[in-house]
Design a protein around this motif. Structure first.
Motif, mmCIF file in Angstrom:
data_model
loop_
_atom_site.group_PDB
_atom_site.id
_atom_site.type_symbol
_atom_site.label_atom_id
_atom_site.label_comp_id
_atom_site.label_asym_id
_atom_site.label_seq_id
_atom_site.Cartn_x
_atom_site.Cartn_y
_atom_site.Cartn_z
ATOM 1 N N ASN A 127 -3.317 -37.314 11.112
ATOM 2 C CA ASN A 127 -4.146 -37.646 9.939
ATOM 3 C C ASN A 127 -3.313 -37.460 8.661
ATOM 4 N N THR A 128 -3.930 -37.715 7.545
ATOM 5 C CA THR A 128 -3.261 -37.556 6.245
ATOM 6 C C THR A 128 -2.855 -36.103 6.030
ATOM 7 N N THR A 129 -3.760 -35.208 6.374
ATOM 8 C CA THR A 129 -3.533 -33.779 6.148
ATOM 9 C C THR A 129 -2.242 -33.325 6.825
ATOM 10 N N ASP A 241 -0.669 -39.112 -1.513
ATOM 11 C CA ASP A 241 -1.760 -39.016 -0.545
ATOM 12 C C ASP A 241 -2.417 -40.403 -0.490
ATOM 13 N N ALA A 243 -4.697 -41.451 1.662
ATOM 14 C CA ALA A 243 -5.865 -41.426 2.563
ATOM 15 C C ALA A 243 -6.844 -42.554 2.276
ATOM 16 N N GLN A 244 -7.010 -42.889 0.978
ATOM 17 C CA GLN A 244 -8.004 -43.911 0.627
ATOM 18 C C GLN A 244 -7.342 -45.263 0.360
ATOM 19 N N HIS A 269 -7.630 -43.740 10.543
ATOM 20 C CA HIS A 269 -9.040 -43.656 10.960
ATOM 21 C C HIS A 269 -10.039 -43.961 9.858
ATOM 22 N N LYS A 270 -9.554 -44.329 8.669
ATOM 23 C CA LYS A 270 -10.521 -44.650 7.604
ATOM 24 C C LYS A 270 -10.579 -46.165 7.420
#
Ligand SMILES: Cc1ncc(COP(=O)(O)O)c(C=O)c1O
Length: 467
Positions: A127-129, A241, A243-244, A269-270
């Motif tokens: 994941n991003t984290t 980051d 993520a979005q 996964h987004k």
């Protein structure tokens, strides 16, 4: 407007192509498929060309890709088939299978092709984290080094920075976003000059740690302008980051090219609609190595202490025990799916045009409720954020958690999923640094114009009853 039936034209790949006019681009199939991993070889069930989002229930309007995407059928099938293959021959899968093995050369190469970079710039993550932690724990910060971040960063950035601050005295400089009523009308230069002014405390910092698209406000910070800022301020690393952004923003354009960052961490996964526990870390310098950067989550640090000067860091970070490699393979299927739908440029256009319909609905009624920027196209994203308001008295805004959550619940009763989002509006006139709560709508690739209209109408009726 009738809700779409699962598998109806608007929710299938063909329906999407018809909606967006992307047929020819999709049929051209610009993505270089590796023979060993062609779509047909991996997902025979998808070769009919029907790859809809049939797992989303009939009549359910899902507008929350910013939290989690769904998965199209071809991705679900690929994941299931991959698990079956793994279970049938586990040792071969882990050690030697071209798709599933622990080094992930093939899948890293395919992600690299999708992003226009090399295999050794890519590590596949959970994941991003994980990608941000590998980055921020891996960089060799020294006591007193400064890093710059904003007050809207996600914990995925803040948490490793806090560890570095606690363990070796890293200094974290937090810059505040302007208040919502200023932010929404700003352009990219105004915003970046406000966020990251040329000042002694920022100049010469070790890293600029920012989000490509902010989950709080939907602001996109264009990577080209960010790079220019980092260079002007003589900041060594631009850590992003994403993520979005992955699966929503075209990361190959002049303005938002992933190669403008030094490290870019993002999920599968987004917005990309890959499986849970999938992500990508991009490292610009494929040859980075200790002491500049250490592979913190890895079984390969020994490659650097044994005198091997050239071992790729992306591979060192990849080999970390047994990973969800069937998930990575299914994430690759999600990348192919994006190409089949016209490619990242077309997808970005589609997502932003849906998002504009939501933004227009708010702007036409209550412009002061808007949080997301709406004038400069380079700052826009597929996230639309606005404060709840009284539809009949549109100047009456609400910024508390209880009302934002109430709107979310009322919409869910009508089969519509959005979310509330809290953020610090530190620049607000009353200087109240407490959190404000807004509503966030994500218009993903599977959403149709009809669904957005269903949402707009439902929102109107809920906001007429807000008290
Ligand atoms: C900006 C941002 N960063 C990181 C994350 C965490 O993402 P992941 O679950 O991929 O680690 C999120 C999740 O919403 C996010 O919005």
């Amino acid at each position: 407007m009738k809700p779409q039936k699962p598998g109806s034209s608007a929710t299938t790949r063909r329906g999407f192509l018809k909606n967006t006019g992307a047929v020819s681009a999709a049929l051209a199939g610009t993505f270089g498929l590796n023979d060993a991993f062609s779509i047909e070889a991996q997902t025979p069930s998808s070769s009919s060309g029907q790859c809809g989002f049939s797992q989303l229930p009939h009549g359910f309007v899902y507008l929350n890709s910013g939290t989690e995407g769904s998965m199209p059928d071809c991705v679900v099938n690929n994941f299931r088939d991959g698990l079956h293959k793994w279970a049938g021959n586990p040792t071969h899968a882990y050690e030697t299978d071209a798709v599933f093995n622990k080094r992930q050369d093939l899948n890293r190469e395919t992600v690299g092709k999708f992003l226009g970079v090399e295999k050794n710039n890519i590590c596949l993550t959970d994941n991003t984290t994980m990608g941000l932690s590998m980055t921020l724990m891996g960089l060799n910060f020294q006591p007193g080094d400064r890093v710059v971040a904003s007050n809207h960063e996600h914990n995925a950035i803040l948490s490793p920075l806090a560890v570095q601050r606690a363990t070796m005295g890293l200094e974290v400089i937090t810059r505040a976003f302007p208040p919502a009523h200023t932010l929404r009308d700003m352009n990219s230069d105004e915003l970046l000059d406000t966020l990251f002014p040329d000042s002694p405390s920022l100049r010469g910092a070790k890293a600029l740690c920012v989000s490509h698209v902010y989950p709080t406000t939907g602001v996109r910070l264009p990577l080209k302008a960010l790079r220019r800022k980092a260079d002007q301020l003589n900041i060594r690393y631009l850590v992003v980051d994403g993520a979005q952004a992955m699966g929503m923003i075209d990361l190959g354009t002049d303005n938002d090219n992933i190669t403008l960052s030094d490290f870019y961490a993002c999920p599968g996964h987004k917005w990309l609609n890959g499986p849970p526990s999938t992500g990508v870390l991009y490292l610009r310098n494929a040859n980075i190595r200790p002491p500049e950067f250490h592979p913190t989550l890895s079984q390969r640090m020994g490659e650097y202490t044994g005198g091997n000067e050239v071992f790729p860091m992306a591979e060192a970070l990849q080999v970390r025990g047994c990973s969800n490699t069937p998930g990575f393979a299914a994430m690759i299927r999600a990348l192919h799916f994006q190409q089949e739908m016209g490619g990242p440029a077309q997808i970005e256009k589609q997502i932003l045009s849906m998002s504009q319909r939501v933004k227009n609905h708010i702007l036409n009624r209550a412009p002061s409720a808007m949080v997301s920027p709406h004038l400069d196209p380079t700052l826009k994203s597929g996230l639309s954020v606005f404060f709840p308001f009284n539809w009949d008295k549109p100047k009456q805004l609400f910024t508390d958690k209880a009302r934002a959550d109430w709107v979310v619940r009322e919409l869910l009763k009508k089969g519509i999923q959005i979310r509330s989002i809290g953020f610090t509006n530190a620049g607000a006139k009353n200087n109240n640094a407490e959190k404000m709560y807004a509503l966030r709508v994500s218009t993903g690739i599977f959403n149709t114009v009809d669904q957005v209209e269903i949402f707009n109408r439902a929102l109107t009726s809920v906001l007429k009853n807000i008290a």
